[in-house]
Scaffold this motif. Structure first.
Motif, PDB file in Angstrom:
ATOM      1  N   MET A   1      33.072  60.332  40.214  1.00  0.00           N
ATOM      2  CA  MET A   1      34.412  60.826  39.881  1.00  0.00           C
ATOM      3  C   MET A   1      35.355  59.651  39.662  1.00  0.00           C
ATOM      4  O   MET A   1      35.511  58.798  40.528  1.00  0.00           O
ATOM      5  CB  MET A   1      34.942  61.707  41.014  1.00  0.00           C
ATOM      6  CG  MET A   1      36.356  62.228  40.789  1.00  0.00           C
ATOM      7  SD  MET A   1      36.918  63.250  42.169  1.00  0.00           S
ATOM      8  CE  MET A   1      38.586  63.601  41.633  1.00  0.00           C
ATOM      9  N   ALA A   2      35.940  59.562  38.468  1.00  0.00           N
ATOM     10  CA  ALA A   2      36.872  58.479  38.164  1.00  0.00           C
ATOM     11  C   ALA A   2      38.180  58.695  38.915  1.00  0.00           C
ATOM     12  O   ALA A   2      38.677  59.812  39.043  1.00  0.00           O
ATOM     13  CB  ALA A   2      37.133  58.414  36.665  1.00  0.00           C
ATOM     14  N   ALA A   3      38.738  57.601  39.414  1.00  0.00           N
ATOM     15  CA  ALA A   3      39.998  57.685  40.143  1.00  0.00           C
ATOM     16  C   ALA A   3      41.160  57.882  39.179  1.00  0.00           C
ATOM     17  O   ALA A   3      41.125  57.430  38.026  1.00  0.00           O
ATOM     18  CB  ALA A   3      40.205  56.421  40.964  1.00  0.00           C
ATOM     19  N   ASP A   4      42.218  58.541  39.648  1.00  0.00           N
ATOM     20  CA  ASP A   4      43.422  58.704  38.838  1.00  0.00           C
ATOM     21  C   ASP A   4      44.056  57.337  38.560  1.00  0.00           C
ATOM     22  O   ASP A   4      44.050  56.444  39.418  1.00  0.00           O
ATOM     23  CB  ASP A   4      44.435  59.582  39.577  1.00  0.00           C
ATOM     24  CG  ASP A   4      44.015  61.054  39.584  1.00  0.00           C
ATOM     25  OD1 ASP A   4      42.990  61.379  38.955  1.00  0.00           O
ATOM     26  OD2 ASP A   4      44.708  61.862  40.242  1.00  0.00           O
ATOM     27  N   GLU A   5      44.612  57.166  37.371  1.00  0.00           N
ATOM     28  CA  GLU A   5      45.215  55.890  36.966  1.00  0.00           C
ATOM     29  C   GLU A   5      46.691  55.871  37.372  1.00  0.00           C
ATOM     30  O   GLU A   5      47.577  56.099  36.552  1.00  0.00           O
ATOM     31  CB  GLU A   5      45.047  55.683  35.467  1.00  0.00           C
ATOM     32  CG  GLU A   5      43.589  55.582  35.037  1.00  0.00           C
ATOM     33  CD  GLU A   5      43.447  55.329  33.551  1.00  0.00           C
ATOM     34  OE1 GLU A   5      44.480  55.084  32.887  1.00  0.00           O
ATOM     35  OE2 GLU A   5      42.315  55.373  33.043  1.00  0.00           O
ATOM     36  N   ILE A   6      46.929  55.606  38.623  1.00  0.00           N
ATOM     37  CA  ILE A   6      48.290  55.647  39.152  1.00  0.00           C
ATOM     38  C   ILE A   6      49.035  54.347  38.867  1.00  0.00           C
ATOM     39  O   ILE A   6      48.439  53.300  38.638  1.00  0.00           O
ATOM     40  CB  ILE A   6      48.274  55.917  40.671  1.00  0.00           C
ATOM     41  CG1 ILE A   6      47.528  54.781  41.397  1.00  0.00           C
ATOM     42  CG2 ILE A   6      47.631  57.268  40.972  1.00  0.00           C
ATOM     43  CD1 ILE A   6      47.575  54.897  42.897  1.00  0.00           C
ATOM     44  N   ASP A   7      50.369  54.432  38.891  1.00  0.00           N
ATOM     45  CA  ASP A   7      51.239  53.254  38.816  1.00  0.00           C
ATOM     46  C   ASP A   7      51.897  53.071  40.181  1.00  0.00           C
ATOM     47  O   ASP A   7      52.107  54.039  40.915  1.00  0.00           O
ATOM     48  CB  ASP A   7      52.308  53.440  37.735  1.00  0.00           C
ATOM     49  CG  ASP A   7      51.699  53.625  36.354  1.00  0.00           C
ATOM     50  OD1 ASP A   7      50.793  52.851  35.997  1.00  0.00           O
ATOM     51  OD2 ASP A   7      52.121  54.561  35.647  1.00  0.00           O
ATOM     52  N   TYR A   8      52.252  51.841  40.506  1.00  0.00           N
ATOM     53  CA  TYR A   8      52.822  51.609  41.829  1.00  0.00           C
ATOM     54  C   TYR A   8      53.788  50.439  41.810  1.00  0.00           C
ATOM     55  O   TYR A   8      53.746  49.570  40.935  1.00  0.00           O
ATOM     56  CB  TYR A   8      51.711  51.324  42.855  1.00  0.00           C
ATOM     57  CG  TYR A   8      51.102  49.949  42.715  1.00  0.00           C
ATOM     58  CD1 TYR A   8      51.609  48.859  43.427  1.00  0.00           C
ATOM     59  CD2 TYR A   8      50.036  49.725  41.851  1.00  0.00           C
ATOM     60  CE1 TYR A   8      51.068  47.592  43.293  1.00  0.00           C
ATOM     61  CE2 TYR A   8      49.488  48.469  41.706  1.00  0.00           C
ATOM     62  CZ  TYR A   8      50.003  47.405  42.429  1.00  0.00           C
ATOM     63  OH  TYR A   8      49.478  46.146  42.278  1.00  0.00           O
ATOM     64  N   THR A   9      54.670  50.403  42.808  1.00  0.00           N
ATOM     65  CA  THR A   9      55.521  49.256  43.098  1.00  0.00           C
ATOM     66  C   THR A   9      55.543  49.071  44.616  1.00  0.00           C
ATOM     67  O   THR A   9      55.413  50.038  45.372  1.00  0.00           O
ATOM     68  CB  THR A   9      56.968  49.447  42.593  1.00  0.00           C
ATOM     69  OG1 THR A   9      57.520  50.630  43.191  1.00  0.00           O
ATOM     70  CG2 THR A   9      57.006  49.569  41.075  1.00  0.00           C
ATOM     71  N   ILE A  10      55.698  47.822  45.038  1.00  0.00           N
ATOM     72  CA  ILE A  10      55.828  47.503  46.458  1.00  0.00           C
ATOM     73  C   ILE A  10      57.171  46.827  46.639  1.00  0.00           C
ATOM     74  O   ILE A  10      57.414  45.755  46.082  1.00  0.00           O
ATOM     75  CB  ILE A  10      54.685  46.598  46.943  1.00  0.00           C
ATOM     76  CG1 ILE A  10      53.340  47.324  46.791  1.00  0.00           C
ATOM     77  CG2 ILE A  10      54.903  46.188  48.401  1.00  0.00           C
ATOM     78  CD1 ILE A  10      52.142  46.465  47.133  1.00  0.00           C
ATOM     79  N   GLU A  11      58.064  47.459  47.384  1.00  0.00           N
ATOM     80  CA  GLU A  11      59.421  46.954  47.590  1.00  0.00           C
ATOM     81  C   GLU A  11      59.545  46.309  48.969  1.00  0.00           C
ATOM     82  O   GLU A  11      59.174  46.914  49.970  1.00  0.00           O
ATOM     83  CB  GLU A  11      60.426  48.088  47.466  1.00  0.00           C
ATOM     84  CG  GLU A  11      60.418  48.780  46.121  1.00  0.00           C
ATOM     85  CD  GLU A  11      61.331  49.977  46.102  1.00  0.00           C
ATOM     86  OE1 GLU A  11      62.566  49.790  46.004  1.00  0.00           O
ATOM     87  OE2 GLU A  11      60.826  51.115  46.200  1.00  0.00           O
ATOM     88  N   GLY A  12      60.075  45.094  48.975  1.00  0.00           N
ATOM     89  CA  GLY A  12      60.240  44.396  50.236  1.00  0.00           C
ATOM     90  C   GLY A  12      59.057  43.492  50.517  1.00  0.00           C
ATOM     91  O   GLY A  12      57.955  43.687  49.995  1.00  0.00           O
ATOM     92  N   ASP A  13      59.288  42.506  51.372  1.00  0.00           N
ATOM     93  CA  ASP A  13      58.224  41.564  51.719  1.00  0.00           C
ATOM     94  C   ASP A  13      57.668  41.842  53.102  1.00  0.00           C
ATOM     95  O   ASP A  13      56.462  41.878  53.306  1.00  0.00           O
ATOM     96  CB  ASP A  13      58.764  40.132  51.659  1.00  0.00           C
ATOM     97  CG  ASP A  13      57.697  39.101  51.984  1.00  0.00           C
ATOM     98  OD1 ASP A  13      56.651  39.114  51.319  1.00  0.00           O
ATOM     99  OD2 ASP A  13      57.910  38.294  52.905  1.00  0.00           O
ATOM    100  N   PHE A  14      58.562  42.051  54.090  1.00  0.00           N
ATOM    101  CA  PHE A  14      58.132  42.335  55.446  1.00  0.00           C
ATOM    102  C   PHE A  14      58.491  43.776  55.774  1.00  0.00           C
ATOM    103  O   PHE A  14      59.615  44.200  55.563  1.00  0.00           O
ATOM    104  CB  PHE A  14      58.803  41.378  56.435  1.00  0.00           C
ATOM    105  CG  PHE A  14      58.167  41.369  57.799  1.00  0.00           C
ATOM    106  CD1 PHE A  14      56.917  40.804  57.984  1.00  0.00           C
ATOM    107  CD2 PHE A  14      58.806  41.943  58.872  1.00  0.00           C
ATOM    108  CE1 PHE A  14      56.318  40.799  59.227  1.00  0.00           C
ATOM    109  CE2 PHE A  14      58.219  41.942  60.120  1.00  0.00           C
ATOM    110  CZ  PHE A  14      56.965  41.369  60.302  1.00  0.00           C
ATOM    111  N   SER A  15      57.524  44.553  56.260  1.00  0.00           N
ATOM    112  CA  SER A  15      57.685  45.999  56.438  1.00  0.00           C
ATOM    113  C   SER A  15      58.078  46.654  55.112  1.00  0.00           C
ATOM    114  O   SER A  15      59.090  47.355  55.018  1.00  0.00           O
ATOM    115  CB  SER A  15      58.728  46.313  57.517  1.00  0.00           C
ATOM    116  OG  SER A  15      58.288  45.888  58.782  1.00  0.00           O
TER     117      SER A  15
ATOM    118  N   ALA B   1      47.717  45.458  47.440  1.00  0.00           N
ATOM    119  CA  ALA B   1      47.065  46.345  46.480  1.00  0.00           C
ATOM    120  C   ALA B   1      45.702  45.783  46.101  1.00  0.00           C
ATOM    121  O   ALA B   1      45.549  44.580  45.882  1.00  0.00           O
ATOM    122  CB  ALA B   1      47.938  46.502  45.239  1.00  0.00           C
ATOM    123  N   LEU B   2      44.711  46.662  46.006  1.00  0.00           N
ATOM    124  CA  LEU B   2      43.350  46.280  45.639  1.00  0.00           C
ATOM    125  C   LEU B   2      42.912  47.076  44.414  1.00  0.00           C
ATOM    126  O   LEU B   2      42.929  48.314  44.433  1.00  0.00           O
ATOM    127  CB  LEU B   2      42.380  46.578  46.778  1.00  0.00           C
ATOM    128  CG  LEU B   2      42.284  45.619  47.959  1.00  0.00           C
ATOM    129  CD1 LEU B   2      41.329  46.198  48.988  1.00  0.00           C
ATOM    130  CD2 LEU B   2      41.826  44.243  47.517  1.00  0.00           C
TER     131      LEU B   2
END
Length: 236
Positions: free
Chosen positions: A1-15, A92-93
């Motif tokens: 099963m192919a994974a969904d092609e999601i988009d993401y952002t990571i806000e902030g550096d610590f926590s 993110a991996l």
């Protein structure tokens, strides 16, 4: 099963906070209790990954019994955000770039695209799990999409060549590529064991592959905070 092609952002550096943007029909799965906020049309459902037996193994490994899925049931792109309960960082991996699989220590998995398999895997050597301090069970992430790990302090990556070996303080190893060899041994030397302050065990990882380490394991943080708690004095 192919994974969904999601988009993401990571806000902030610590926590930091991870925000995943979903096209209509796409979904993201996450550890229970990690959702921070979500937009309209995001439908939440709680399931037992891998069925009842798989959930029992997850519980034994120190993870939650259930996993939560967030699906965009609307007609426009919608977002849902997550954060780890532990102060640290999110990494993110791209599992496709990692050869389709990656191992991580318990409590380090945060979320992943729907279609990523999350299974329980035994360490290659029984002694590693029994005496390593991080438990016999690891989590194996499999698929061709994005997965996200969260751990304490700063997350640092190292890429190991064929046969290249590195030793890591047990508990600091967040995850490693499926192509890596992994073992744990007792610290050498009586003085090192008694007075070194680095714990009884050390983890050895041999390439090829990538490793991720954390600078602040949760157990070390708990000990440091405990030492600062005022002791109650008792009067006669």
């Amino acid at each position: 099963m192919a994974a969904d092609e999601i988009d993401y952002t990571i806000e902030g550096d610590f926590s930091p906070m991870l925000t995943v943007t979903l096209d209509p029909g796409e979904a993201v799965q996450a550890e229970a209790g990690t959702m921070v906020m979500m937009e309209p049309d995001i439908e939440m459902s709680t399931e037992m990954p891998g069925g009842f037996f798989g959930s029992i193994l997850r519980k034994v490994s120190g993870e939650t019994f259930f996993m939560t899925f967030f699906t965009n049931t609307g007609r426009t792109r919608r977002s849902v955000s997550f954060a780890s309960p532990m102060p640290g960082q999110i990494r993110a991996l791209d599992l496709a770039a990692e050869g389709g699989a990656f191992y991580c220590q318990r409590r380090s998995y945060l979320a992943s695209a729907k279609g990523i398999g999350i299974t329980i895997a035994l360490t290659k050597r029984l002694t590693s799990g029994l005496f390593g301090g991080e438990g016999l069970i690891l989590q194996k992430l499999e698929g061709d999409g994005w997965a996200f790990l969260a751990a304490g302090g700063t997350l640092v990556e190292r890429t190991l060549g064929e046969g290249e070996r590195i030793s890591v303080s047990t508990g600091s190893l967040v995850g490693f590529s499926a192509g890596c060899d992994y073992d744990i041994s007792v610290q050498r030397g009586i003085k090192n064991l008694l007075f070194g302050g680095e714990g009884l065990f050390v983890t050895h990882v041999t390439g090829p592959g990538k490793i991720i380490v954390q600078t602040q394991p949760i157990a070390d943080l708990a000990l440091a905070l405990h030492a600062l708690v005022p002791k109650e004095s008792h009067r006669d």
